[in-house]
Write an enzyme that holds these catalytic residues in place. Structure first.
Site, PDB file in Angstrom:
ATOM      1  N   ASP A 179       0.508  -1.110   0.097  1.00 26.77           N
ATOM      2  CA  ASP A 179       0.057  -0.071  -0.180  1.00 26.77           C
ATOM      3  C   ASP A 179       0.878   1.221  -0.017  1.00 26.77           C
ATOM      4  O   ASP A 179       0.477   2.206  -0.533  1.00 26.77           O
ATOM      5  CB  ASP A 179      -1.101   0.114   1.030  1.00 26.77           C
ATOM      6  CG  ASP A 179      -0.508  -0.067   2.509  1.00 26.77           C
ATOM      7  OD1 ASP A 179       0.719  -0.514   2.533  1.00 26.77           O
ATOM      8  OD2 ASP A 179      -1.193  -0.140   3.350  1.00 26.77           O
TER       9      ASP A 179
HETATM   10  C1  LAN Z   1       3.384  -0.878  10.143  1.00 27.75           C
HETATM   11  C2  LAN Z   1       3.253   0.522   9.786  1.00 27.75           C
HETATM   12  C3  LAN Z   1       2.866   0.688   8.399  1.00 27.75           C
HETATM   13  C4  LAN Z   1       1.574  -0.069   8.132  1.00 27.75           C
HETATM   14  C5  LAN Z   1       0.722   0.524   6.932  1.00 27.75           C
HETATM   15  C6  LAN Z   1       1.495   0.542   5.588  1.00 27.75           C
HETATM   16  C7  LAN Z   1       0.074   1.838   7.231  1.00 27.75           C
HETATM   17  C8  LAN Z   1      -0.185  -0.824   6.882  1.00 27.75           C
HETATM   18  O1  LAN Z   1      -1.172  -0.257   5.773  1.00 27.75           O
HETATM   19  C9  LAN Z   1       0.410  -1.902   6.326  1.00 27.75           C
HETATM   20  C10 LAN Z   1       1.202  -2.468   7.470  1.00 27.75           C
HETATM   21  C11 LAN Z   1       2.373  -1.738   7.881  1.00 27.75           C
HETATM   22  C12 LAN Z   1       3.313  -1.652   6.794  1.00 27.75           C
HETATM   23  C13 LAN Z   1       2.716  -1.734   9.398  1.00 27.75           C
HETATM   24  C14 LAN Z   1       2.928  -3.288   9.900  1.00 27.75           C
HETATM   25  C15 LAN Z   1       3.281  -3.606  11.322  1.00 27.75           C
HETATM   26  C16 LAN Z   1       4.268  -2.636  11.708  1.00 27.75           C
HETATM   27  C17 LAN Z   1       5.612  -2.733  10.941  1.00 27.75           C
HETATM   28  C18 LAN Z   1       3.745  -1.102  11.812  1.00 27.75           C
HETATM   29  C19 LAN Z   1       2.449  -0.705  12.370  1.00 27.75           C
HETATM   30  C20 LAN Z   1       4.708  -0.248  12.278  1.00 27.75           C
HETATM   31  C21 LAN Z   1       5.216  -1.005  13.444  1.00 27.75           C
HETATM   32  C22 LAN Z   1       4.810  -2.474  13.168  1.00 27.75           C
HETATM   33  C23 LAN Z   1       5.812  -3.598  13.724  1.00 27.75           C
HETATM   34  C24 LAN Z   1       5.268  -4.888  13.686  1.00 27.75           C
HETATM   35  C25 LAN Z   1       6.331  -3.278  15.037  1.00 27.75           C
HETATM   36  C26 LAN Z   1       7.008  -4.052  15.837  1.00 27.75           C
HETATM   37  C27 LAN Z   1       6.505  -5.112  16.521  1.00 27.75           C
HETATM   38  C28 LAN Z   1       6.383  -6.397  16.193  1.00 27.75           C
HETATM   39  C29 LAN Z   1       5.206  -7.031  16.668  1.00 27.75           C
HETATM   40  C30 LAN Z   1       7.563  -7.041  15.323  1.00 27.75           C
END
Ligand code: LAN
Length: 678
Positions: free
Chosen positions: A405
């Site tokens: 996305d």
């Molecule tokens: C994110 C940030 C961006 C987010 C979007 C692009 C907004 C979404 O549409 C798809 C998923 C994604 C890429 C996403 C997935 C999970 C993340 C990477 C996070 C919320 C930022 C932090 C999170 C990550 C998993 C945090 C670390 C914790 C763990 C459980 C490993």
């Protein structure tokens, strides 16, 4: 909608236009010279402890964190303590053992004495809730690294799983970690190294003291085998299915043979190859805040004098953010590209883009230089990686992990910028690079017609049975999501509109399959569950947008009508919407209590209703909503920061500070151009 507390009468075009001018004028002042909008991306409370423990164990704490950093981190922890003395998984959550025990050791490492009030209250919370053996599995890991928890009290994460065959025909291959969701894979990768090598820091006086402070019995009397499966009820979001008990027990027994064996050595070497690959291909930023610090620890365990370890240090700062509440470790190295693409689309939607050429030129520069221009070194399959060429990441070019996305929003931002009629706009991203992006987006579509986050879905949802995290839901594989699917569909549709001849048949087919996925995901009440924002309101915007891009509106689509009716049934008496983060964990719509509308939710709802073309059937409700947004604008042109709006893995919330500006501008902008037709 009930009640009549909202002022009546439609806001005039002049009111809306003036609010937009002020809103954008204010917001452009927050833009950086390179074109992105920085913003607080904090929220989770389990991240900073990993950083502080890693720095402490590797002996670089005072080198990495200046006295000012440390003081600000302590200020943050003082500010985020709940009234009951504990700490949540995230800043708005109820106290958990995970949050509390890790925050407690962090404060102790940063120099607070155990008798400090904050520490005393936190320690009391820990002891009242069974002691630190009741921390979740990731907490057990960090305490074991620090040396105040035994590795025998942890369910095994053996590095040997990386030596299993990957091919699906082997059956077991379907459970190969290379098929996991990349965040899950990249956390368990270095974790398995540290576990497999029993990487523990020195037994310092502080650690000895912590062993006395954290448990209800003496440290030597802890039953570690029993502790493996202990978890405080406050922390338990995804309880272990029975199969895990059997699996972990078997691996626990096997650990006696594996530890120190030739096979273990081979597995550790294989894991380290992948750790280095990740480090090098993210320029030591790493995919997220968890693997960032565990990878750093691995490099140190492998060789404390290594170049790799040294290179990690300067990139720790990429994750730090200081705000009014103190210094925190963010959930990513920022949300730069994501926010910038939204800001561009919001400003372009106002119809006033020509008034902000400098701002948009800078934003265009950021989008331009952030596109990923090449794949990671191959063979990609051997590294479990998807193609990246043409994709956009979430944050920076250095980070570089491609996302479905983010690529789509990047593409849409480029298409919107190309429409801005202003001679001073620089050259835009070439057609060829846009086509590379389309190629990535098409490659991401799953068999079910939807799109996942960073990669295709590579295994079955049954793998979730082995999710050992306790706190997080749906982490083992990359699933198709409504939000990702909608973003990919709308970007393909917009691209096709402008370039009707490029891969036309494939795009048309892809859109049809995407539409079917979106329709299938819609619930009987017309709602969609949102996985990355709070929650049904966020997903309503994506759901309606997806259907709109294939020509569906309330005039010709039952699904659009039901989505709009769902939204209207949730409108508050003040004209706005206000959803609680509890929706995300409970998967049921939850209104903020007391009823309290939020500017971001209100904006999402307006965007959804306009996309579905519901505005003429709900003029009164729409007017009330727009009035609400106008009434909440501050004299500066800013909007207030309200409740947390982002989420991941069902249970953990994350701050998107830019949303309070972007979405009111976007919603008022669309209202101005699509409803008022200005
Ligand atoms: C994110 C940030 C961006 C987010 C979007 C692009 C907004 C979404 O549409 C798809 C998923 C994604 C890429 C996403 C997935 C999970 C993340 C990477 C996070 C919320 C930022 C932090 C999170 C990550 C998993 C945090 C670390 C914790 C763990 C459980 C490993």
């Amino acid at each position: 909608m009930e009640g009549n507390s909202a002022p009546t009468g439609a806001p005039t075009g002049a009111d809306v236009t003036a609010a937009l001018r002020e809103g954008v004028s204010f917001y452009q002042q927050l833009q950086q010279p390179d074109g992105h909008w920085p913003g607080d991306y904090g929220g989770p409370l389990f991240l900073m402890p990993g950083l502080v423990i890693t720095c402490y164990v590797t002996g670089c704490l005072d080198e990495v964190l200046s006295p000012q950093h440390q003081a600000e981190m302590l200020r943050y922890l003082r500010n985020q303590q709940n009234r009951d003395g504990g700490y949540g998984l995230h800043i708005e959550g109820q106290s958990t053992m995970f949050g509390t025990a890790l925050s407690y050791v962090t404060m102790r490492i940063l120099g607070l004495p155990a008798k400090d009030e904050v520490c005393k209250d936190a320690q009391q919370w820990i002891l009242n809730h069974g002691g630190a053996t009741h921390i979740t599995s990731w907490g057990k890991f960090w305490l074991a690294v620090l040396g105040c928890y035994s590795w025998d009290g942890m369910n095994p994460t053996p590095p040997e799983i990386w030596l299993l065959p990957y091919a699906s025909w082997s059956g077991i291959g379907l459970a190969h970690p290379g098929r996991f969701w990349c965040h899950c894979r990249m956390v368990y990768l270095p974790m398995s190294y540290v576990y497999g090598a029993r990487g523990t820091g020195k037994l310092t006086p502080l650690v000895q003291s912590l062993r006395k402070e954290l448990f209800c019995t003496s440290y030597d009397a802890v039953d570690w085998n029993a502790a493996r499966n202990q978890c405080a009820p406050s922390d338990l979001y995804y309880p272990h299915p029975k199969i895990q008990d059997v699996l972990w027990w078997a691996l626990y027994k096997a650990e006696g043979l594996l530890l120190g064996s030739g096979l273990r050595k081979k597995a550790l070497a294989e894991v380290m190859r992948h750790v280095h690959y990740e480090d090098e291909n993210t320029r030591y930023v790493c995919i997220g805040p968890v693997n960032k610090v565990i990878n750093m620890l691995c490099c140190w365990l492998e060789d404390p004098n290594s170049e790799a370890f040294k290179r990690h240090i300067p990139r720790l700062y990429d994750f730090l953010w200081v705000a009014e509440d103190g210094m925190k470790m963010q959930g990513y190295n920022g949300s730069q590209l994501w926010d910038t693409t939204f800001a561009v689309q919001a400003i372009c939607a106002t119809g006033l883009a020509a008034e902000f050429p400098d701002c948009l030129r800078k934003a265009q520069h950021y989008v331009d230089v952030t596109q990923v221009r090449e794949d990671c070194p191959g063979p990609l399959v051997a590294w479990y990686r998807h193609i990246s060429k043409g994709a956009w990441p979430f944050s920076t070019r250095d980070h570089g992990w491609p996302i479905s996305d983010c690529s789509s929003e990047g593409l849409k931002a480029c298409l919107a910028l190309a429409e801005v009629k202003d001679g001073s706009m620089g050259s835009s991203v070439s057609d060829e690079r846009l086509q590379d992006c389309v190629n990535v987006i098409l490659s991401y579509q799953n068999g079910d017609g939807g799109w996942a986050t960073y990669e295709n879905t590579r295994s079955y949802s049954a793998l979730e049975l082995i999710n050992p995290s306790e706190t997080f839901g749906d982490i083992v594989i990359d699933y198709s999501y409504v939000e990702c699917t909608s973003a990919c569909m709308t970007s393909l549709a917009e691209f096709q509109h402008k370039y009707p001849d490029h891969r036309a048949a494939e795009i048309a087919k892809s859109l049809r399959r995407g539409q079917a996925f979106i329709e299938k995901q819609q619930r009987a009440d017309g709602s969609w569950y949102g996985s990355w924002g709070v929650c049904f309101t966020y997903a309503a915007w994506f759901g309606c947008d997806a259907l709109a891009c294939v020509g569906k509106s309330v005039a010709n689509s039952e699904a659009q009508l039901r989505a709009c009716e769902f939204l209207l049934s949730k409108q508050c008496s003040d004209g706005g919407w206000g959803e609680s983060y509890l929706s995300c964990q409970d998967k049921v719509y939850s209104q903020l209590q007391p009823e309290q509308s939020q500017v971001v939710h209100t904006a999402w709802a307006i965007l959804a209703l306009i996309s579905a073309r519901y505005q003429t059937r709900a003029t009164k409700q729409m007017t009330a909503a727009v009035r609400y947004l106008l009434s909440r604008q501050l004299p500066s042109g800013d909007w207030p920061q309200e409740h947390i709006t982002g989420v991941f893995n069902r249970n953990c919330m994350i701050t998107y500070a830019n949303y309070r500006n972007i979405f009111p501008i976007w919603a008022l902008g669309r209202y101005r151009t699509a409803v008022l037709k200005l």
